[in-house]
Design a protein around this motif. Structure first.
Motif, PDB file in Angstrom:
ATOM      1  N   GLN A 120       0.820  -1.211   0.000  1.00 15.31           N
ATOM      2  CA  GLN A 120       0.000   0.000   0.000  1.00 15.31           C
ATOM      3  C   GLN A 120       0.853   1.261   0.000  1.00 15.31           C
ATOM      4  N   LYS A 121       1.945   1.232   0.764  1.00 13.37           N
ATOM      5  CA  LYS A 121       2.817   2.402   0.854  1.00 13.37           C
ATOM      6  C   LYS A 121       3.404   2.790  -0.496  1.00 13.37           C
ATOM      7  N   LYS A 122       3.574   1.840  -1.376  1.00 14.36           N
ATOM      8  CA  LYS A 122       4.124   2.142  -2.693  1.00 14.36           C
ATOM      9  C   LYS A 122       3.207   3.072  -3.492  1.00 14.36           C
ATOM     10  N   ARG A 123       1.947   3.154  -3.119  1.00 14.17           N
ATOM     11  CA  ARG A 123       0.975   3.938  -3.886  1.00 14.17           C
ATOM     12  C   ARG A 123       0.670   5.292  -3.249  1.00 14.17           C
ATOM     13  N   VAL A 124       1.172   5.554  -2.067  1.00 10.60           N
ATOM     14  CA  VAL A 124       0.807   6.764  -1.340  1.00 10.60           C
ATOM     15  C   VAL A 124       2.038   7.636  -1.086  1.00 10.60           C
ATOM     16  N   ASP A 125       1.911   8.927  -1.393  1.00 10.04           N
ATOM     17  CA  ASP A 125       2.992   9.885  -1.170  1.00 10.04           C
ATOM     18  C   ASP A 125       2.501  10.982  -0.224  1.00 10.04           C
ATOM     19  N   PRO A 126       2.748  10.825   1.083  1.00 13.86           N
ATOM     20  CA  PRO A 126       2.282  11.824   2.059  1.00 13.86           C
ATOM     21  C   PRO A 126       3.029  13.154   1.907  1.00 13.86           C
ATOM     22  N   MET A 127       2.320  14.233   2.238  1.00 17.81           N
ATOM     23  CA  MET A 127       2.851  15.588   2.080  1.00 17.81           C
ATOM     24  C   MET A 127       2.880  16.314   3.424  1.00 17.81           C
ATOM     25  N   ILE A 128       3.900  17.119   3.627  1.00 17.78           N
ATOM     26  CA  ILE A 128       3.989  17.971   4.815  1.00 17.78           C
ATOM     27  C   ILE A 128       3.324  19.302   4.504  1.00 17.78           C
ATOM     28  N   SER A 129       2.344  19.692   5.321  1.00 15.08           N
ATOM     29  CA  SER A 129       1.658  20.953   5.044  1.00 15.08           C
ATOM     30  C   SER A 129       1.347  21.781   6.294  1.00 15.08           C
ATOM     31  N   GLY A 130       1.589  21.235   7.479  1.00 16.12           N
ATOM     32  CA  GLY A 130       1.136  21.894   8.697  1.00 16.12           C
ATOM     33  C   GLY A 130       2.034  23.003   9.218  1.00 16.12           C
ATOM     34  N   PHE A 131       2.359  23.958   8.374  1.00 16.85           N
ATOM     35  CA  PHE A 131       3.202  25.072   8.795  1.00 16.85           C
ATOM     36  C   PHE A 131       2.637  26.387   8.277  1.00 16.85           C
ATOM     37  N   ASN A 132       3.026  27.456   8.921  1.00 17.87           N
ATOM     38  CA  ASN A 132       2.580  28.804   8.566  1.00 17.87           C
ATOM     39  C   ASN A 132       3.619  29.420   7.631  1.00 17.87           C
TER      40      ASN A 132
END
Length: 360
Positions: A120-132
């Motif tokens: 499953q991990k091969k198909r998902v690319d998580p993104m960092i967005s929780g910053f100001n």
């Protein structure tokens, strides 16, 4: 070998090495032919941090979608009782109350990702967005997240600078292309080698003679030639519509040799409707993509979808555009560019993490 790297991540790094050296990865091309596209712009959560988990998204997509980015929404819509009463807002346009940055979104995504199987991990690319993006410490947040969850995140974004009706609602002063905090974010992305996705409207809701933000955005991109960046929606939005010369402006950006590190995604059903509003408009966009096939990525910009029909409408809207693309352009926009850009980002980010953790 750093024990914190999963076999999934090692496989991705090897895939990039093979791709760069011309070695074919067995089955990769064959598998890519079975899918409609990789989704370069997908939000698992909405403006009240509700939505779908990564495994729920995988179940919804089935084998119709290959890979997808998992973007959280970095802003939380405040439920201000003295503004909304008992009517709980679930969208930023359903309340006059403010929005605030919600940094926990990155930890939520990391937690979900780590529960997935290696396949499953091969198909998902998580993104960092929780910053100001107005915070000079924003780059430190990005590094802190990567080192807290090594082997998890693939890219940074979507983070917004100028965004219709959102910027004015955010607690504190609005993000700006002139804020040095944004330069520090771009410097951090370059240092790590991680790609970023930026939302910056090309103009204001009430357009001027020339788009207000285009020149400043180009200047920002040129100040950071080593930062790989994806410009979301080519600067368009719900109320920021394309001017008569919009395609020409995007073409100028993609034709400038000083901006070969800049890409754009074609995403959001409302924006995609602008692109195929009539035959002439559809033709002009098709000519743009055929001219610069390596510079565009398709994304749904779907937010926490509950059905396949609702999720896939961004793609279906562009049927007349897809029909005018060359086979090469179609493959690159829907599959090839995603794999190249994100796999390179992953390989460089894992190397940066490894070096940083070894120095602990």
């Amino acid at each position: 070998m750093n024990s914190r790297f999963s076999f999934c991540q090692i496989g991705r790094i090897l895939s990039v090495i093979f791709a760069l050296t011309g070695v074919c990865v067995i089955g990769e091309e064959e598998d890519s032919q079975k899918i409609l596209y990789h989704d370069a712009h997908f939000h698992t959560t909405n403006y009240i941090q509700e939505g779908v988990t990564m495994d729920e998204a995988l179940a919804l997509f089935g084998d119709r979608i290959g890979r997808f980015v998992a973007m959280g929404i970095p802003l939380q819509q405040k439920w201000d009782y003295f503004v909304s009463g008992e009517r709980a807002p679930d969208y930023y346009l359903r309340s006059a109350a403010s929005l605030y940055y919600y940094s926990f979104v990155d930890a939520v995504l990391a937690s979900q990702y780590m529960k997935l199987s290696d396949e499953q991990k091969k198909r998902v690319d998580p993104m960092i967005s929780g910053f100001n993006p107005t915070d000079m410490y924003a780059g430190d947040h990005i590094k802190r997240v990567l080192l807290s969850f090594p082997g998890v995140f693939s890219a940074v974004g979507e983070f917004s600078v100028h965004k219709e009706f959102v910027s004015s609602k955010v607690t504190g002063h609005a993000a700006s292309l002139h804020n040095p905090a944004l330069d520090r974010i771009f410097e951090t992305l370059a240092e790590i080698g991680i790609v970023g996705v930026i939302h910056c409207d090309i103009d204001n809701v009430r357009p001027g003679e020339k788009p207000d933000h285009y020149s400043d955005l180009v200047d920002l991109f040129k100040r950071h030639p080593n930062t790989k960046i994806i410009w979301a929606h080519t600067g368009l939005g719900r109320f920021v519509k394309p001017g008569v010369d919009h395609v020409q402006l995007v073409d100028a950006m993609m034709s400038d040799p000083e901006l070969d590190h800049v890409f754009a995604d074609i995403s959001w059903d409302l924006v995609n409707e602008y692109m195929v509003a009539d035959e002439a408009t559809s033709k002009s966009w098709a000519e743009l993509l055929n001219k610069h096939p390596t510079r565009f990525l398709f994304g749904s910009d779907s937010v926490a979808p509950s059905s396949w029909e609702g999720y896939n409408q961004s793609y279906e809207i562009l049927e007349s555009l897809w029909a005018q693309l060359t086979d090469e352009a179609m493959h690159l926009v829907t599959i090839g560019n995603y794999e190249r850009i994100f796999d390179e980002s992953i390989a460089r980010t894992r190397a940066w993490e490894h070096q940083a953790l070894q120095g602990e």
